[in-house]
Design a protein around this motif. Structure first.
Motif, PDB file in Angstrom:
ATOM      1  N   ASP A   1       0.828  -1.208   0.000  1.00 55.24           N
ATOM      2  CA  ASP A   1       0.000   0.000   0.000  1.00 55.24           C
ATOM      3  C   ASP A   1       0.862   1.258   0.000  1.00 55.24           C
ATOM      4  O   ASP A   1       0.569   2.217  -0.712  1.00 55.24           O
ATOM      5  CB  ASP A   1      -0.936  -0.009   1.200  1.00 55.24           C
ATOM      6  N   ARG A   2       1.951   1.265   0.763  1.00 55.45           N
ATOM      7  CA  ARG A   2       2.826   2.436   0.821  1.00 55.45           C
ATOM      8  C   ARG A   2       3.445   2.737  -0.545  1.00 55.45           C
ATOM      9  O   ARG A   2       3.495   3.881  -0.986  1.00 55.45           O
ATOM     10  CB  ARG A   2       3.944   2.221   1.855  1.00 55.45           C
ATOM     11  N   VAL A   3       3.891   1.696  -1.237  1.00 52.44           N
ATOM     12  CA  VAL A   3       4.577   1.877  -2.520  1.00 52.44           C
ATOM     13  C   VAL A   3       3.603   2.122  -3.663  1.00 52.44           C
ATOM     14  O   VAL A   3       3.810   3.000  -4.490  1.00 52.44           O
ATOM     15  CB  VAL A   3       5.459   0.645  -2.833  1.00 52.44           C
ATOM     16  N   MET A   4       2.524   1.369  -3.716  1.00 53.77           N
ATOM     17  CA  MET A   4       1.661   1.390  -4.896  1.00 53.77           C
ATOM     18  C   MET A   4       0.256   1.918  -4.653  1.00 53.77           C
ATOM     19  O   MET A   4      -0.505   2.076  -5.598  1.00 53.77           O
ATOM     20  CB  MET A   4       1.572  -0.007  -5.481  1.00 53.77           C
ATOM     21  N   GLY A   5      -0.108   2.157  -3.420  1.00 53.80           N
ATOM     22  CA  GLY A   5      -1.472   2.542  -3.090  1.00 53.80           C
ATOM     23  C   GLY A   5      -1.983   3.755  -3.827  1.00 53.80           C
ATOM     24  O   GLY A   5      -3.150   3.805  -4.214  1.00 53.80           O
ATOM     25  N   GLN A   6      -1.128   4.723  -4.070  1.00 52.27           N
ATOM     26  CA  GLN A   6      -1.572   5.939  -4.753  1.00 52.27           C
ATOM     27  C   GLN A   6      -1.732   5.741  -6.260  1.00 52.27           C
ATOM     28  O   GLN A   6      -2.350   6.558  -6.926  1.00 52.27           O
ATOM     29  CB  GLN A   6      -0.592   7.067  -4.490  1.00 52.27           C
ATOM     30  N   PHE A   7      -1.206   4.651  -6.792  1.00 53.82           N
ATOM     31  CA  PHE A   7      -1.250   4.410  -8.236  1.00 53.82           C
ATOM     32  C   PHE A   7      -2.311   3.399  -8.647  1.00 53.82           C
ATOM     33  O   PHE A   7      -2.717   3.363  -9.804  1.00 53.82           O
ATOM     34  CB  PHE A   7       0.103   3.895  -8.736  1.00 53.82           C
ATOM     35  N   ILE A   8      -2.731   2.553  -7.720  1.00 54.07           N
ATOM     36  CA  ILE A   8      -3.623   1.458  -8.058  1.00 54.07           C
ATOM     37  C   ILE A   8      -4.988   1.678  -7.419  1.00 54.07           C
ATOM     38  O   ILE A   8      -5.087   1.903  -6.215  1.00 54.07           O
ATOM     39  CB  ILE A   8      -3.025   0.108  -7.607  1.00 54.07           C
ATOM     40  N   ASP A   9      -6.029   1.590  -8.216  1.00 53.32           N
ATOM     41  CA  ASP A   9      -7.390   1.751  -7.729  1.00 53.32           C
ATOM     42  C   ASP A   9      -7.712   0.657  -6.702  1.00 53.32           C
ATOM     43  O   ASP A   9      -7.265  -0.482  -6.834  1.00 53.32           O
ATOM     44  CB  ASP A   9      -8.358   1.648  -8.914  1.00 53.32           C
ATOM     45  N   HIS A  10      -8.486   0.992  -5.702  1.00 51.16           N
ATOM     46  CA  HIS A  10      -8.832   0.028  -4.656  1.00 51.16           C
ATOM     47  C   HIS A  10      -9.642  -1.154  -5.184  1.00 51.16           C
ATOM     48  O   HIS A  10      -9.693  -2.199  -4.546  1.00 51.16           O
ATOM     49  CB  HIS A  10      -9.592   0.726  -3.524  1.00 51.16           C
ATOM     50  N   ASN A  11     -10.251  -1.022  -6.341  1.00 48.98           N
ATOM     51  CA  ASN A  11     -11.006  -2.118  -6.944  1.00 48.98           C
ATOM     52  C   ASN A  11     -10.179  -2.950  -7.915  1.00 48.98           C
ATOM     53  O   ASN A  11     -10.699  -3.874  -8.539  1.00 48.98           O
ATOM     54  CB  ASN A  11     -12.239  -1.574  -7.668  1.00 48.98           C
ATOM     55  N   ALA A  12      -8.891  -2.635  -8.056  1.00 50.29           N
ATOM     56  CA  ALA A  12      -8.029  -3.359  -8.984  1.00 50.29           C
ATOM     57  C   ALA A  12      -7.696  -4.757  -8.443  1.00 50.29           C
ATOM     58  O   ALA A  12      -7.712  -4.996  -7.241  1.00 50.29           O
ATOM     59  CB  ALA A  12      -6.734  -2.585  -9.226  1.00 50.29           C
ATOM     60  N   LEU A  13      -7.377  -5.658  -9.328  1.00 47.94           N
ATOM     61  CA  LEU A  13      -6.978  -7.018  -8.980  1.00 47.94           C
ATOM     62  C   LEU A  13      -5.460  -7.067  -8.881  1.00 47.94           C
ATOM     63  O   LEU A  13      -4.755  -6.673  -9.809  1.00 47.94           O
ATOM     64  CB  LEU A  13      -7.472  -8.003 -10.042  1.00 47.94           C
ATOM     65  N   LEU A  14      -4.958  -7.561  -7.768  1.00 47.06           N
ATOM     66  CA  LEU A  14      -3.516  -7.686  -7.553  1.00 47.06           C
ATOM     67  C   LEU A  14      -3.116  -9.131  -7.723  1.00 47.06           C
ATOM     68  O   LEU A  14      -3.687 -10.023  -7.086  1.00 47.06           O
ATOM     69  CB  LEU A  14      -3.144  -7.198  -6.148  1.00 47.06           C
ATOM     70  N   CYS A  15      -2.145  -9.392  -8.592  1.00 47.56           N
ATOM     71  CA  CYS A  15      -1.632 -10.744  -8.810  1.00 47.56           C
ATOM     72  C   CYS A  15      -0.201 -10.807  -8.321  1.00 47.56           C
ATOM     73  O   CYS A  15       0.567  -9.871  -8.510  1.00 47.56           O
ATOM     74  CB  CYS A  15      -1.657 -11.096 -10.301  1.00 47.56           C
ATOM     75  N   SER A  16       0.158 -11.928  -7.707  1.00 47.08           N
ATOM     76  CA  SER A  16       1.533 -12.071  -7.219  1.00 47.08           C
ATOM     77  C   SER A  16       2.096 -13.401  -7.683  1.00 47.08           C
ATOM     78  O   SER A  16       1.392 -14.254  -8.213  1.00 47.08           O
ATOM     79  CB  SER A  16       1.574 -11.948  -5.691  1.00 47.08           C
ATOM     80  N   ASP A  17       3.387 -13.598  -7.400  1.00 48.07           N
ATOM     81  CA  ASP A  17       4.041 -14.846  -7.787  1.00 48.07           C
ATOM     82  C   ASP A  17       3.842 -15.934  -6.736  1.00 48.07           C
ATOM     83  O   ASP A  17       4.293 -17.040  -6.895  1.00 48.07           O
ATOM     84  CB  ASP A  17       5.529 -14.614  -8.035  1.00 48.07           C
ATOM     85  N   ASN A  18       3.170 -15.616  -5.628  1.00 46.53           N
ATOM     86  CA  ASN A  18       2.880 -16.577  -4.569  1.00 46.53           C
ATOM     87  C   ASN A  18       4.148 -17.168  -3.958  1.00 46.53           C
ATOM     88  O   ASN A  18       4.196 -18.337  -3.611  1.00 46.53           O
ATOM     89  CB  ASN A  18       1.953 -17.681  -5.088  1.00 46.53           C
TER      90      ASN A  18
END
Length: 47
Positions: free
Chosen positions: A27-44
């Motif tokens: 959230d600190r790094v990307m929160g201002q750039f990504i909409d709260h309704n966006a889907l976040l995918c990770s490498d798990n």
């Protein structure tokens, strides 16, 4: 390292922290750039 790319090819990248990344760091790094309704995918990663 957190990296995100939008559909227009713009990239955000920043070192978030050492060790396992927490949601607060994401959230600190990307929160201002990504909409709260966006889907976040990770490498798990488990390490």
């Amino acid at each position: 390292m957190l990296v995100a790319q939008d559909r227009n090819g713009q990239v955000i990248s920043e070192v978030a922290d050492t060790g396992r990344i927490k949601s607060t760091e994401i959230d600190r790094v990307m929160g201002q750039f990504i909409d709260h309704n966006a889907l976040l995918c990770s490498d798990n990663a488990t390490n």
